[in-house]
Every structure is written in C-alpha cells, then in structure tokens.
Write a protein that holds these residues in place. Structure first.
Motif, PDB file in Angstrom:
ATOM      1  N   ARG A 157      83.694  57.487  48.046  1.00 38.89           N
ATOM      2  CA  ARG A 157      83.994  55.912  48.154  1.00 38.89           C
ATOM      3  C   ARG A 157      85.333  55.594  49.265  1.00 38.89           C
ATOM      4  O   ARG A 157      85.963  56.806  49.276  1.00 38.89           O
ATOM      5  N   GLU A 158      84.965  54.566  49.867  1.00 38.96           N
ATOM      6  CA  GLU A 158      86.467  54.310  50.737  1.00 38.96           C
ATOM      7  C   GLU A 158      86.900  52.853  49.966  1.00 38.96           C
ATOM      8  O   GLU A 158      86.312  51.951  49.879  1.00 38.96           O
ATOM      9  N   GLY A 159      88.173  52.934  49.673  1.00 38.24           N
ATOM     10  CA  GLY A 159      88.906  51.773  49.330  1.00 38.24           C
ATOM     11  C   GLY A 159      88.732  51.641  47.869  1.00 38.24           C
ATOM     12  O   GLY A 159      89.458  50.532  47.130  1.00 38.24           O
ATOM     13  N   SER A 160      88.218  52.476  47.117  1.00 36.86           N
ATOM     14  CA  SER A 160      88.029  52.531  45.495  1.00 36.86           C
ATOM     15  C   SER A 160      87.834  53.840  44.948  1.00 36.86           C
ATOM     16  O   SER A 160      87.369  54.526  45.650  1.00 36.86           O
ATOM     17  N   PRO A 161      88.409  54.130  43.986  1.00 33.86           N
ATOM     18  CA  PRO A 161      88.365  55.546  43.209  1.00 33.86           C
ATOM     19  C   PRO A 161      86.959  55.679  42.887  1.00 33.86           C
ATOM     20  O   PRO A 161      86.123  54.575  42.609  1.00 33.86           O
ATOM     21  N   THR A 162      86.349  56.842  42.803  1.00 36.46           N
ATOM     22  CA  THR A 162      85.191  57.062  42.209  1.00 36.46           C
ATOM     23  C   THR A 162      84.988  56.827  40.939  1.00 36.46           C
ATOM     24  O   THR A 162      85.964  56.982  40.218  1.00 36.46           O
ATOM     25  N   LEU A 163      83.827  56.374  40.474  1.00 38.34           N
ATOM     26  CA  LEU A 163      83.426  56.019  39.145  1.00 38.34           C
ATOM     27  C   LEU A 163      82.836  56.908  38.471  1.00 38.34           C
ATOM     28  O   LEU A 163      81.898  57.672  38.984  1.00 38.34           O
ATOM     29  N   GLN A 164      82.986  56.922  36.999  1.00 37.21           N
ATOM     30  CA  GLN A 164      82.306  58.054  36.145  1.00 37.21           C
ATOM     31  C   GLN A 164      80.781  57.560  36.618  1.00 37.21           C
ATOM     32  O   GLN A 164      79.905  58.604  36.506  1.00 37.21           O
ATOM     33  N   GLN A 165      80.409  56.485  36.748  1.00 35.47           N
ATOM     34  CA  GLN A 165      78.777  56.205  36.734  1.00 35.47           C
ATOM     35  C   GLN A 165      78.362  56.533  38.022  1.00 35.47           C
ATOM     36  O   GLN A 165      77.292  56.421  38.354  1.00 35.47           O
ATOM     37  N   ASP A 166      79.225  57.051  38.990  1.00 42.54           N
ATOM     38  CA  ASP A 166      78.703  57.436  40.369  1.00 42.54           C
ATOM     39  C   ASP A 166      78.106  58.902  40.049  1.00 42.54           C
ATOM     40  O   ASP A 166      77.501  59.390  41.172  1.00 42.54           O
TER      41      ASP A 166
END
Ligand SMILES: [Cu+2]
Length: 486
Positions: free
Chosen positions: A427-436
């Motif tokens: 991701r750019e501009g936000s942290p990776t989510l668990q749901q990714d």
C-alpha cells in the motif's frame, strides 16, 4: 429528491471526516424527526437510534438453510431460486418489505464442492429486473452476472458455476446496472460456500460447527420499512443472518464462522471484547497459517473465515461481537462442553506462487461533485457498459495500482475485481491491513491512498466489471469494464 439526498450524504461525509461515520447536524436531525418511533420506550436495555428501538439479544440468530439441489443434469447439481418480493419481521412487530432469493429474507446457503459444477436457475418473480453475480467466483463471462445481463420480470436465467477454485466463502447478490445498491440493500444477498477435499483433511470445525454469518445494516422508518437513499452511515440496526443484534448459543468448543459483509456501504470493525479470534481464511480461501486477532475489519463484500474456541470460557459466559461504531452485533452464549475432535493446524494452505508481472496499470477511483448529481468515476469516466476500459490479454499477470483520488473529499472506497482473486503487494499512504493477507477479491481503499494488487488472468475471455463495492458508489458510476481477449 433522491439525488439531493445523495448529495447531502456525500456532503456530510466531506464535512464529517469520513464517509462511514455517523454525522451530526441537520441531516441527521431531519432523519431523526422523520423516522423516530413515536412510542416512548420504557425498557432501559434497548437499542435506540434513528430506527425504531428494539431489545438486543432477544432473538436467536438463525443459520441459513442449506439449499438442496432439485436435480442433476449435464454433470452439474441443479438449484432453483426465485427472486421474490415479500415481507419479513426484522424488527419486532413490524413487517418490512424485502427482496429475497427464495422467499425468505435469510437466503439459503448453497454448499458446492471444488470441481463439481453447479447450475443455478433463477426465476425473476419480482416486477423489476434483477440478476445474480457470484462474488469471488472464477466463472465464464456469460455466468458472471454482468450489470447489463439482466433477468427481466417473469423471465428465468441459468448460471453455470464450474467451482474450479479452492474451498472458500463466496456470496451471491444482485448486480443490475444502477439498481444494485437498492436491490442488495433490500435483501438480494446469499452465501455460497465452496468446500474442498484438502480442507476436509485439515479437520477444521465442520457440520453444525461451521456457520456462515451474513452481516449487514439497515435504517428503518417508524413503519419498519427499510430506508434507502440517505446517508449509509445512519443505518443503525446491525443485522446478523437476518436478525437485529441476536444471540447465538454455542457449545464450549471450537466453531468456524464465515463472516460476510453484505452491507452495501459499511466497514465493520469487529471485536469480541478482547477475546481472541483466529482468522483462517480471506475472500479466496485459507490463509497459509492461522492469525490470532482481537479486532477484525471488513469492508462491504469482504469475507473473513474465523475460528473461535469457546472451550476457554466457562458455561454461562456471554461474549459480544461488537462494531466499533455501532456497538453490539451479536452475542455468543456459551453453553455446556461438547466433544471436539476438530483442530486448527499451524499450517493451513500455502498460497500460489506469485508470477512475474508483465503489465502495470493505474486505476483511479473518485467522485465528480461538480454537477447536480455526484458522479462515480474510474480513471475519469463513469461506467459505460458499451465501453471496454481495459483490454487484458488472456494469460497475463498484471499489477494494478488502485488509487483513491478522493483525498480532498475524505471518502473511503474499496475495490473489487471480478473473475480472479488477487494478492495485495503493498500500500502507499496507509499501512497494510490484516485483511490484505491471502487471496482477495475486495480490499479497502482509504482516501488518498493506493493499493498494489497482482493477479493472473487465466482461461476465461470476455467482459467483466471492476468497481468500488460500496454499492451506492458503483450505482453512481464508480465501475469500469475489462475485456479479456485471446
Ligand atoms: Cu467507493
């Protein structure tokens, strides 16, 4: 007027900091005056918002019946479903007009097997067109439920699902062009589970201990009718398997819950009061290994496969699954101990290796707020079913950088690709989510951020949609078409 209300809802989002938070001010108050239940409520323990109040945990959460095939033809199990308008008692004592697959607000679950085809014959008994998209399915374009491939009133349509994909939780819903948000909101949603042999050998909780839970929301007027067209953030009734904030008795053992976010425009941020949930799968199937969580975020159309071990709690314990914004969604009531021969192995299923990508594309989701009606755009254009926005060569592995261009509006979107599951590379501009993690077909897309996804387009040819899965947004045009060519 509908368009003005939509504008208000978008404007409220712009002013309120997020499209998905409840708004204060005149819009909310207008709704409150219009829809507030006039009877005084003497019971202290009620859920009291814009919708008529009700007592939480008053009804048991039902489990959707499993659909039975009506026959077997050409190597496929044949199922029949009718699109029907009917009424359902969702809030106590009130009859709500709903659209259904099969005549009940809680549609039957279809349980398919990997490699064993399903033929679904859908008869439209409603007075408006409708169709069926099998969300997350790897399927021929002719059975994908293209937004213009409609079942007219009185007509039937046959969909063929080959189920050539690993075990996972899909869902079926209306995808008719421009009316998908309204139709799904009024009830055209059901769960479709694919089971596979490999998964069976893992000995995960199964049978009565493998429970799909379809989550959604609703705003109801004083007569119990679903209110559509306002601000989705005001939908204040949390509904699990068709019941508002129900309870669900569980034995003190492990359960597998297949959570589906069928709300047209909501991010559920779920917790279990700090208790652990083990995530074992995402949209496209099992994760490589289980992931312990105390919070779980699901945007519209995302799924999470979780195991909860209730043997850690004494009989009599009550565990509330709550949403961070809207509060209680569902209560688990732990009952007696029960033999449990299931397990959650440390290794579930390896993900397929990532291939080398040969094509990169940019996809930008945004609103055009300049006209009288907000217009949903992808790469600057509203959806046109006559136009192919992206030409994909069959067999190609591609990386798409999907960007939410609504930083200034602070509008949240998400992104759904038909036909193929993808992987989130970053991701750019936000942290990776668990749901990714794992195989995905839908991901959140915070305002002003980008997500990089990779997929391989395999054997199927033809025209498929990709879009924001906040269905109010896709209905306003935030959808595009890819055409896969030889
Ligand atoms: Cu959107």
């Amino acid at each position: 007027m509908l368009n003005r209300r939509r504008l208000l809802s978008l404007g409220a989002a712009a002013a309120g900091g997020s499209m998905l938070l409840p708004v204060a001010g005149s819009t909310a108050n207008a709704h409150r005056d219009q829809f507030r239940h006039t009877e005084p409520h003497t019971v202290a323990d009620t859920v009291d918002g814009l919708s008529p109040a009700f007592t939480p945990f008053a009804k048991r959460m039902p489990v959707a019946p499993v659909a039975s095939p009506v026959g077997y033809a050409d190597g496929a199990d044949v199922y029949r479903l009718a699109v029907k308008q009917t009424t359902a008692e969702i809030l106590p004592g009130l009859q709500t007009e709903v659209l259904t697959f099969g005549g009940n607000f809680l549609a039957p679950t279809i349980r398919a097997r990997t490699g064993r085809p399903v033929r679904l014959i859908v008869a439209n008994q409603h007075d408006q067109h409708a169709n069926v998209h099998m969300h997350g399915a790897h399927v021929a374009a002719s059975s994908d439920g293209h937004p213009m491939d409609l079942i007219m009133p009185g007509q039937s349509r046959t969909y063929e699902y080959t189920n050539k994909q690993q075990g996972t939780t899909l869902w079926y819903h209306d995808h008719s062009h421009g009316t998908e948000a309204s139709h799904v909101y009024h009830g055209l949603h059901g769960v479709y589970v694919i089971e596979d042999d490999d998964e069976q050998y893992l000995r995960l909780p199964s049978g009565a201990f493998d429970v799909p839970i379809m989550l959604r929301d609703g705003l109801f007027d004083a007569n119990g009718q679903l209110v559509f067209g306002g601000n989705p953030a005001e939908r204040d009734v949390m509904i699990a398997n068709g019941q508002p904030v129900p309870y669900f008795p569980v034995a003190a053992r492990k359960y597998r819950f297949r959570l589906v976010n069928a709300a047209t425009e909501r991010v559920f941020k779920l917790d279990l009061g700090g208790a652990e949930m083990l995530q074992i799968g995402t949209d496209g199937g099992l994760l490589p290994s289980p992931v312990p969580l105390t919070e779980l975020e699901l945007s519209s159309a995302e799924r999470a496969d979780i195991v909860i071990d209730f043997s850690r709690f004494a009989p009599g314990t009550q565990l509330v699954l709550s949403d961070a914004v809207r509060g209680p969604v569902l209560r688990f009531d732990v009952q007696r101990a029960f033999p449990d021969f299931s397990r959650v192995p440390d290794r579930l299923r390896a993900l397929p290796a990532l291939r080398r990508a040969s094509v990169q594309r940019d996809v930008v989701l945004s609103f055009d707020m300049s006209g009288p009606i907000p217009l949903g755009l992808i790469n600057g254009l509203p959806y046109d079913p006559q136009r192919s926005d992206v030409m994909v060569q069959r067999g190609t592995t591609e990386i798409w950088r999907v960007f939410n261009g609504d930083g200034p509006l602070n509008a949240l979107h998400n992104f759904h690709l038909h036909l193929e599951q993808f992987r989130v590379l970053g991701r750019e501009g936000s942290p990776t989510l668990q749901q990714d993690a794992g195989l995905k077909d839908t991901v959140q897309l915070p305002a002003g951020t980008a997500v990089l996804v990779q997929t391989t387009f395999r054997e199927h040819l033809g025209k498929y949609a990709f879009h924001c899965h906040f269905l109010e947004h896709s209905s306003l045009g935030m959808m595009a078409q890819m055409e896969i060519v030889p």
